[in-house]
Each structure stands twice: as C-alpha cells, then as structure tokens.
Motif scaffolding. Sequence first.
Motif, PDB file in Angstrom:
ATOM      1  N   GLY A 206       0.533  -1.198  -0.028  1.00  0.00           N
ATOM      2  CA  GLY A 206       0.035  -0.607  -0.031  1.00  0.00           C
ATOM      3  C   GLY A 206       0.476   1.329  -0.042  1.00  0.00           C
ATOM      4  N   ALA A 207       1.851   0.958  -0.773  1.00  0.00           N
ATOM      5  CA  ALA A 207       2.786   1.868  -0.346  1.00  0.00           C
ATOM      6  C   ALA A 207       1.941   3.532  -1.308  1.00  0.00           C
ATOM      7  CB  ALA A 207       4.690   1.877  -1.047  1.00  0.00           C
ATOM      8  N   GLY A 208       1.950   3.175  -2.481  1.00  0.00           N
ATOM      9  CA  GLY A 208       1.295   3.991  -3.414  1.00  0.00           C
ATOM     10  C   GLY A 208      -0.236   4.844  -3.074  1.00  0.00           C
ATOM     11  N   GLU A 209      -0.724   4.512  -2.020  1.00  0.00           N
ATOM     12  CA  GLU A 209      -2.176   4.617  -1.888  1.00  0.00           C
ATOM     13  C   GLU A 209      -2.196   5.532  -1.074  1.00  0.00           C
ATOM     14  OE1 GLU A 209      -4.368   3.690  -2.791  1.00  0.00           O
ATOM     15  OE2 GLU A 209      -3.762   1.409  -3.198  1.00  0.00           O
ATOM     16  N   PRO A 210      -3.351   6.583  -1.707  1.00  0.00           N
ATOM     17  CA  PRO A 210      -3.867   8.194  -1.140  1.00  0.00           C
ATOM     18  C   PRO A 210      -3.521   9.223   0.692  1.00  0.00           C
ATOM     19  CG  PRO A 210      -5.410   8.277  -1.180  1.00  0.00           C
ATOM     20  CD  PRO A 210      -4.257   6.587  -2.205  1.00  0.00           C
ATOM     21  N   THR A 211      -3.203   9.135   1.087  1.00  0.00           N
ATOM     22  CA  THR A 211      -3.797   9.797   2.344  1.00  0.00           C
ATOM     23  C   THR A 211      -4.300  11.055   2.719  1.00  0.00           C
ATOM     24  OG1 THR A 211      -2.460  10.843   4.407  1.00  0.00           O
ATOM     25  CG2 THR A 211      -1.449  11.785   2.582  1.00  0.00           C
ATOM     26  N   GLY A 212      -5.347  11.292   3.635  1.00  0.00           N
ATOM     27  CA  GLY A 212      -6.555  12.240   3.691  1.00  0.00           C
ATOM     28  C   GLY A 212      -5.319  13.697   4.285  1.00  0.00           C
ATOM     29  N   VAL A 213      -4.629  13.270   4.739  1.00  0.00           N
ATOM     30  CA  VAL A 213      -3.880  14.311   5.560  1.00  0.00           C
ATOM     31  C   VAL A 213      -3.042  15.712   5.136  1.00  0.00           C
ATOM     32  CG1 VAL A 213      -1.814  15.507   7.182  1.00  0.00           C
ATOM     33  CG2 VAL A 213      -3.355  12.739   7.458  1.00  0.00           C
ATOM     34  N   ARG A 214      -2.993  16.809   4.807  1.00  0.00           N
ATOM     35  CA  ARG A 214      -3.278  17.259   4.298  1.00  0.00           C
ATOM     36  C   ARG A 214      -1.238  18.453   4.444  1.00  0.00           C
ATOM     37  NH1 ARG A 214      -7.467  21.821   1.432  1.00  0.00           N
ATOM     38  NH2 ARG A 214      -8.880  19.977   0.998  1.00  0.00           N
ATOM     39  N   PHE A 215      -0.492  18.649   3.614  1.00  0.00           N
ATOM     40  CA  PHE A 215       1.381  18.422   4.527  1.00  0.00           C
ATOM     41  C   PHE A 215       1.829  19.231   3.530  1.00  0.00           C
ATOM     42  CE2 PHE A 215       1.027  14.455   5.185  1.00  0.00           C
ATOM     43  CZ  PHE A 215       0.714  13.875   7.089  1.00  0.00           C
ATOM     44  N   THR A 216       2.546  20.753   4.130  1.00  0.00           N
ATOM     45  CA  THR A 216       2.852  21.927   3.727  1.00  0.00           C
ATOM     46  C   THR A 216       4.815  21.095   2.112  1.00  0.00           C
ATOM     47  OG1 THR A 216       2.607  23.180   5.565  1.00  0.00           O
ATOM     48  CG2 THR A 216       4.185  24.024   3.917  1.00  0.00           C
ATOM     49  N   LYS A 217       4.427  21.721   1.142  1.00  0.00           N
ATOM     50  CA  LYS A 217       5.184  21.060  -0.067  1.00  0.00           C
ATOM     51  C   LYS A 217       7.118  21.775  -0.033  1.00  0.00           C
ATOM     52  CE  LYS A 217       2.465  19.786  -3.837  1.00  0.00           C
ATOM     53  NZ  LYS A 217       2.144  19.849  -5.101  1.00  0.00           N
ATOM     54  N   GLY A 218       7.467  20.649   0.636  1.00  0.00           N
ATOM     55  CA  GLY A 218       8.895  20.686   0.252  1.00  0.00           C
ATOM     56  C   GLY A 218       9.337  21.015   2.185  1.00  0.00           C
ATOM     57  N   THR A 219       8.673  20.334   3.415  1.00  0.00           N
ATOM     58  CA  THR A 219       8.873  20.411   4.934  1.00  0.00           C
ATOM     59  C   THR A 219       9.248  19.263   4.746  1.00  0.00           C
ATOM     60  OG1 THR A 219       6.727  20.934   5.963  1.00  0.00           O
ATOM     61  CG2 THR A 219       8.570  22.559   5.365  1.00  0.00           C
ATOM     62  N   GLN A 220       9.516  18.811   6.109  1.00  0.00           N
ATOM     63  CA  GLN A 220       9.925  17.280   7.075  1.00  0.00           C
ATOM     64  C   GLN A 220       8.406  16.783   6.882  1.00  0.00           C
ATOM     65  OE1 GLN A 220      12.381  16.361   9.379  1.00  0.00           O
ATOM     66  NE2 GLN A 220      13.548  17.851   9.117  1.00  0.00           N
ATOM     67  N   THR A 221       7.247  16.030   6.339  1.00  0.00           N
ATOM     68  CA  THR A 221       5.831  15.719   6.753  1.00  0.00           C
ATOM     69  C   THR A 221       6.427  15.021   8.286  1.00  0.00           C
ATOM     70  OG1 THR A 221       7.035  13.659   4.985  1.00  0.00           O
ATOM     71  CG2 THR A 221       5.343  15.336   4.065  1.00  0.00           C
ATOM     72  N   LYS A 222       7.383  14.286   8.101  1.00  0.00           N
ATOM     73  CA  LYS A 222       7.141  12.762   9.718  1.00  0.00           C
ATOM     74  C   LYS A 222       6.768  14.279  10.486  1.00  0.00           C
ATOM     75  CE  LYS A 222      10.694  12.070  11.929  1.00  0.00           C
ATOM     76  NZ  LYS A 222      12.399  10.575  11.845  1.00  0.00           N
ATOM     77  N   ARG A 223       8.089  15.424  10.634  1.00  0.00           N
ATOM     78  CA  ARG A 223       7.577  15.923  12.011  1.00  0.00           C
ATOM     79  C   ARG A 223       6.365  17.403  11.428  1.00  0.00           C
ATOM     80  NH1 ARG A 223      12.242  21.515  12.188  1.00  0.00           N
ATOM     81  NH2 ARG A 223      11.151  22.702  13.754  1.00  0.00           N
ATOM     82  N   GLN A 224       6.416  17.088  10.457  1.00  0.00           N
ATOM     83  CA  GLN A 224       4.370  17.899  10.123  1.00  0.00           C
ATOM     84  C   GLN A 224       3.848  16.985  10.631  1.00  0.00           C
ATOM     85  OE1 GLN A 224       3.693  19.869   6.507  1.00  0.00           O
ATOM     86  NE2 GLN A 224       5.064  19.470   5.857  1.00  0.00           N
ATOM     87  N   MET A 225       3.451  15.846  10.252  1.00  0.00           N
ATOM     88  CA  MET A 225       2.731  14.537  11.142  1.00  0.00           C
ATOM     89  C   MET A 225       2.752  14.985  13.071  1.00  0.00           C
ATOM     90  SD  MET A 225       0.292  13.315  10.102  1.00  0.00           S
ATOM     91  CE  MET A 225      -1.275  11.799  10.852  1.00  0.00           C
ATOM     92  N   VAL A 226       3.410  14.512  13.328  1.00  0.00           N
ATOM     93  CA  VAL A 226       3.892  14.694  14.604  1.00  0.00           C
ATOM     94  C   VAL A 226       2.675  15.676  15.430  1.00  0.00           C
ATOM     95  CG1 VAL A 226       5.744  14.620  16.680  1.00  0.00           C
ATOM     96  CG2 VAL A 226       5.500  13.065  15.239  1.00  0.00           C
ATOM     97  N   GLU A 227       3.239  16.923  14.845  1.00  0.00           N
ATOM     98  CA  GLU A 227       3.100  18.261  15.430  1.00  0.00           C
ATOM     99  C   GLU A 227       1.196  18.536  15.102  1.00  0.00           C
ATOM    100  OE1 GLU A 227       7.518  20.585  14.685  1.00  0.00           O
ATOM    101  OE2 GLU A 227       5.848  20.659  13.636  1.00  0.00           O
ATOM    102  N   LYS A 228       0.810  17.679  13.859  1.00  0.00           N
ATOM    103  CA  LYS A 228      -0.403  17.240  13.880  1.00  0.00           C
ATOM    104  C   LYS A 228      -0.896  17.316  14.824  1.00  0.00           C
ATOM    105  CE  LYS A 228      -0.691  18.290   8.469  1.00  0.00           C
ATOM    106  NZ  LYS A 228      -1.145  20.245   8.943  1.00  0.00           N
ATOM    107  N   ILE A 229      -0.480  15.729  14.770  1.00  0.00           N
ATOM    108  CA  ILE A 229      -0.791  15.008  15.724  1.00  0.00           C
ATOM    109  C   ILE A 229      -1.215  15.839  17.310  1.00  0.00           C
ATOM    110  CG2 ILE A 229      -1.160  12.754  17.465  1.00  0.00           C
ATOM    111  CD1 ILE A 229      -0.120  11.702  14.443  1.00  0.00           C
ATOM    112  N   LEU A 230       0.148  16.012  18.229  1.00  0.00           N
ATOM    113  CA  LEU A 230      -0.130  16.891  19.059  1.00  0.00           C
ATOM    114  C   LEU A 230      -0.553  17.820  19.401  1.00  0.00           C
ATOM    115  CD1 LEU A 230       3.964  15.979  19.866  1.00  0.00           C
ATOM    116  CD2 LEU A 230       2.010  15.136  20.632  1.00  0.00           C
ATOM    117  N   PHE A 231       0.105  18.954  18.243  1.00  0.00           N
ATOM    118  CA  PHE A 231      -0.858  20.273  19.195  1.00  0.00           C
ATOM    119  C   PHE A 231      -2.784  20.541  17.866  1.00  0.00           C
ATOM    120  CE2 PHE A 231       2.987  20.611  19.039  1.00  0.00           C
ATOM    121  CZ  PHE A 231       3.346  21.194  20.171  1.00  0.00           C
TER     122      PHE A 231
END
Length: 775
Positions: free
Chosen positions: A566-591
């Motif tokens: 399932g590596a190519g399946e989409p995500t429903g989470v929106r991210f800012t391009k050009g930045t670290q998405t792992k970090r963004q995801m953690v911050e979205k969850i926490l805050f």
Amino acid sequence: MQFIKTLVMMLFTTLGFCLCSGALAAETLSEDLFTHKIQPLFDNRCLACHSCFNAPCQLNLQNFDGFARGANKLNVYDGTRSKSVEPSRIWIDAKSTKEWREKGFFTVHNSIEPEKNIFFQMLNLRAINTSSVKAQVHESQVCAANSEELDSMKTAQSQLGMPYGLPALRETELETIKAWISKGAPGPSLDADKKAHSISTKLVSQVEIWEKYLNQNELKQKLVSRYLFEHLFLAHIYFPEEPRTFLRLIRSKRSCDKPDEIATRRPNDDPGVKKFYYCLVRFPGTIVSKTHLPYELSHQKLARFKELFDQKWDVQTLPSYESGVAENPFIAFQDIPVKIRYQFLLDDAQYHVATFIKGPVCNGTMAVNSIQEQFYTFFLNPDSDNMVLSKEYEKQAAPLLALPGKFGSDVEFTSAPLDLKRITDYREAYRLLRSKELIKNRPDGYTLNDIWNGDEKNNNAVLTIFRHDQNAVVIKGAVGDLSKTVFVLDYPLFERLVYNLVVNFDVFGNIGHQLLTRVYMDMIRMEAEELFLRFLPPEERLQYRRTWYQGILASAKMEYIYPPVGAGEPTGVRFTKGTQTKRQMVEKILFYRMNEKVRGEIDDINWRKVTPPASLGLKVKATGLNNEFRKISSIAAGNSTPFARYFPDVAFVMVKGKDETRVFSLIHNKEHENVSWITAESLRMSPKEDTLTVREGFWAYYPNMIFQVPEKELPAFTTLITRIKNDQGYEALVDKWGVRRQNPHFWSAYDELQKVYLDFDRINAGYIDLTRYSL
C-alpha cells in the motif's frame, strides 16, 4: 545453519531469576527480629540484585519465603537450552520449603554457626575483601551449594562477596545478621506473616465487590473475566484508599475466602479444574521497580468496565483452552466486540505496553534490541479500525493473526524455520488483506481524525518508549526530541504485542520458543511503523523506510522479506510541501488532534525539532533547572559536540537544593542504522547521531551511574558535560560528581535516592536495581 544456531544461542543470556512461593513454615521469635531488622536490611542492601527474574542463583529476598526457598544454579535466562524447564516462580510454583527442595533449590542457611553459614559468609567475605570487581553480576555468578563449594570460591574468587562489587555492610549490620543466624534465622512472627498476606479492613469490601463481579456465572461474564485476567495477571493492583498496598489477580481452585492459586505456565493455559475462581490476594513481598506494574481498581474503574463490557452482545459457548484457540485472542474472544476490547486496552495503554517492557521477555540486549532507543507511539481511532468497522473482515483476519505461542514452549530448533515461515506467510496474507480493506474503507487515505485523541481526556493517547540497552521504560507524552521512527498501533497490533510478548511468552521455554517470539516482535515493529507511514504522502514513505533500515542486509530484508504494501495509496492528511512530513504529522497530532490534557506538558528540556504552532500561543521555553539541562539535551554527538557518546545508558542526577533534592534521568539515546537483526548490534550503530534526553523523575530501573550535584554547581556540571571529548573527559565528570561503586558513601546516596523516589511517585516507586551499575 550452525552459524544461525550460534547466533540464536546468544539470545537472552543474562543472569538468573528469582521466584519463590507463599507462606513457608518457619520458626518465629516474639520480638520478630526478621520483620523489624532483617527484611529492612534485605530491602536496602540486597534487593538491588536479589529480586525478581534476574536474581543471582535465583536467591530472591523480597520476603522471608525467598530466603527459606534458597538458591538454584539454573539460569532461567539460559538462551541455549534445547528443552523447556519447570517454572520456579516465587509464591506460585511451590508452597513449602520441601516442595522447593524437590525442585532443586538448596538452602543458604545451612548452619546456625555464622562461620559455617553460607549466607553470612558471603556477606562477611565482602567485609574482608573490598577490592573492586571487573565484571557485572551475571558474568561472575557462582552459586555455592555447600561449605566445600563456598570454601573453594573464597579461595579462588574472594572478590565475589556480597553485596557484589559494592561497599560491605557496616559492622553493626553484619552483627545483626550474625545474631539472627545464630538464633536459627527465624522468619516473621505469626502476626506479621498474617498481616503481610491479609487484606486490610479498609479494602475488604472493595475486594469482595470485585471478586463478586469477576466470578459471576453468566457465560458473558465468564468470558469477560477470562479476558481481564489474561491482561491483568502481571498487575500490582491497588485501591486509592491504600495506594501502597498491592494485590495480585489469580485463578484459584477454592473460593476466595481460602484462595489456592492455580499455577500454570501461562495465564491462558487450561486451569485443569472445572470450577475455579478469580481472586485478589496480597502481593507479599517488597516492591522492586523493574517489575512494578501498578493498576488501579476503584468504584470508577468498575463502572467503566460495566460501561464497556455490559453492552449488548452475547456468548453461546465459551472458548476452549486448546492450541489454536487459547493463544489467539482474535479467536478466543471473538464474541466480545472488537471496539470494546480495543477501548479496554486504550484506557490504560501505558500499563499494557509496560507489561512487555517489565515482563520476563524484556531481559537482556538480545530481547530488546528489536526496538529503537526512543520512539513515540500513537493509536488508531477505534472508529477507524478495520476490525471495528467490519465483522466479516474480523473473521477473515483472525486466523491470519496466529502467534508463535501456538507452537508451545518447546519448539525444536530444526522445525523453527518452518514454523517461522508459517507465521510469516500468515502475517503477509494479513497485511495484504488489511491494505485492501483500508482502501475500501478509506479510499482517500487516513486523515488526522483517524488518530485516537484520548477522547479529549485520556493522557494514554501518546506514549514514548525509551530503551536503555538491556531494558526499557514507557512514559506518557511525547518525551524527548522528534523520534527517528514512530509507531501507530491499531487493535490487532496492540493485542498481538500483549499476547506475543506477555501472555504467550514462557520465560522457561526453550531456544526455539524464544527465537520465534523475538522474530515476531520484529514483524510487529515494522507493521506499526508502516501504519504511521500510511498517514504520510505516498511519495515519501519509502524514503523514510530506507532511512530507518540502512545497510545492505537490512535493505534486502525489507525489500524481499517485508516488501512494502500500500505504499502508493493516498493520504487524507494535508502537508506543506518542501518540509519534513514526519515532523509535520507528529506536530499535527500533538497540537491539533490532542488537547493539552491529553498530550501532556511541553518538553521544554528536549524539544528542538518539535515546535508548537505559533497560532496556539505555545512556546518551548525552559527556565530554572530545566534551562540548565537543555544545554546538553537533544544535541547530536558529532565531531564538535561528541559528549553524548561517552555516557552510559542511563544515569540519575540528584540536584541537591537548600530545601529539597530533585532527581533527573539522563538517558543516552544510541542511534542505529537499523534494528533488523538479533546479533551484531555494535556493527550497526551510528554514534555521531547519539543524543541525551533529560527528564525529571525516575525513568529507568537499572541505572548505570548516580550523580550528586549541589544546585549551585549545576551550571558547572552541564558546562563540563559539553566539553567532554573522550572517555577521560567523562571519567573526570564522574570523579567530581559521580558516585562510584567503591565510594564509601555509596549506600547513603542510594538510600537518599530511594527516599526521593517514594516521595516523588508514591504509587510507581520501587527498589532500584544495581546489577548494571557501572564498574
């Protein structure tokens, strides 16, 4: 094959383990010398080594039962045995000294003459020979079973006196032990022994309410009680009215007014009797931190259990205890709705995760090297879990979630590869099934709302696991800087963790059983990481995966044995391009997904890469002592700042102020290229990426060093740390503020540390282990 066998035989080779059994007959004295003088000495000077699963020679001194049981030369953690051995759990597997002798335990109280008494002579030997030791306790274990063996050891290895490698007992303490031995080493008085095994009047009514609840005759309640028991059998249960009185939940042959514990290898083994009872009995020994798993029962908890399990569902037939059923919770408890089971785990997630950290499986480097040194753990929202959403999917998935426990405690080494292939094939089929179901349920991918937010009140929703080489700890909240890997657990992952590493695991099992358990944990880890990656943009998932599994062999393993699904399946989470998405995801969850009550306080000492959004008015700003420790935290050990590399796995820093002493855990996070293999870990380290995490409190059970730092000297302490460039620099730090084994004030420092621990966290505090203290 021989090479593989050699590697596997290294698994779990640490020191012994200690267990005994309830109310042993003993001579008593009216003044109760044991209760008032001897057990306190055991607690403060012996339990640091002689307690629980890693007690040398299985000599457990948590109460008199262990002393009376004596010692045994069998190493429970022998990773080379081809056949399982009989269990020897204290308070469980034998009920008299005679029964322990039949199991091969020998007395350490062989004479009332101190000059001939094995126990006293081991203590006196340390007073005679105070030289330093060159090996840890498990590397120098000698179990003298008689006077001849003791004399031989005294001649050849006189440095092995007790307490091992630590300052000897004071002369007055030795005299107390000597007097006790001379009187026949009597146990506690009948009144004291009765009190230690009795439940106080204050708690009797609550205990009776819980036992009545657990022993109802309806099939539905019988299934619920079985499920609860299999998850709480390791718990140190307490009630708010007496938070330092701990109980155990057992299965008993007799009614709870006269409990008679049923001793089975596993909690999901057949009890062997048609009628049995679930009873609460006193934990009779002194609490030690390394196995302490407190779990609160109360009127509120009972109401919560009824809210969960009294929902509308039905049971026609109780599940059997047969192989293929009992060790697979997805089959055994299929009548209990998945959402109920999952919510039960989530309610006390820290406890359930800690059971496989503090249970017998996680002993030794080979047991815990399947996890990273630090990682955050989140949970899938129950309403988003495939098993919750579809009963048909649950039926299809259940048989594919077969666990290594189905093969029992004796897995022939020659059959282990075939057994492993079967389990792996099942697991791969499940991964494909899960991915297809997810695409059906979430065609646009997971969204932020698919992460459990603790129902806006439960602070178990985010956990951090720290590994300290041979052991680990679970902390609520996102502690430490952004972790290299991140887990997301759904119900099947969470339940498999518990059953693979706790319920189904037999510490007395053979090498094949231990190997399969360890390898399956690898699979669970990779699935949990994969589930987190499903929230990230598909084009970045494989890249993160590659950074987590570096090296030719690890890359090949991930490509051919654990290929992406399932590596190519989409995500429903929106991210800012050009930045670290792992970090963004953690911050979205926490805050954004969690409120302050759920995510916990901002880690102002360690967060550097984790940044609260400015729109919420939150800042990472350390003050006071935290600000001093921030100077050394979360700094990669590169060429210019290598200091983290030279620290042991964990140290306690006692900051001594004018009015109080505060203790901080200083944790060395060792980075790895990967954690894919059982052995050769030292060849896969990335020391330049090592960091230190600092957290107030007692976040380790096996400290390697204690530092005592006057508060006014803390700036000098942290400054000197930043200047460490080599081993000599670290040793200079220890010389100035550290408490070495041979320090004549070692025991006073240890005693103060224990007192602060009890004041700091009355429920979770226990005696700290010293078997891995720096030499």
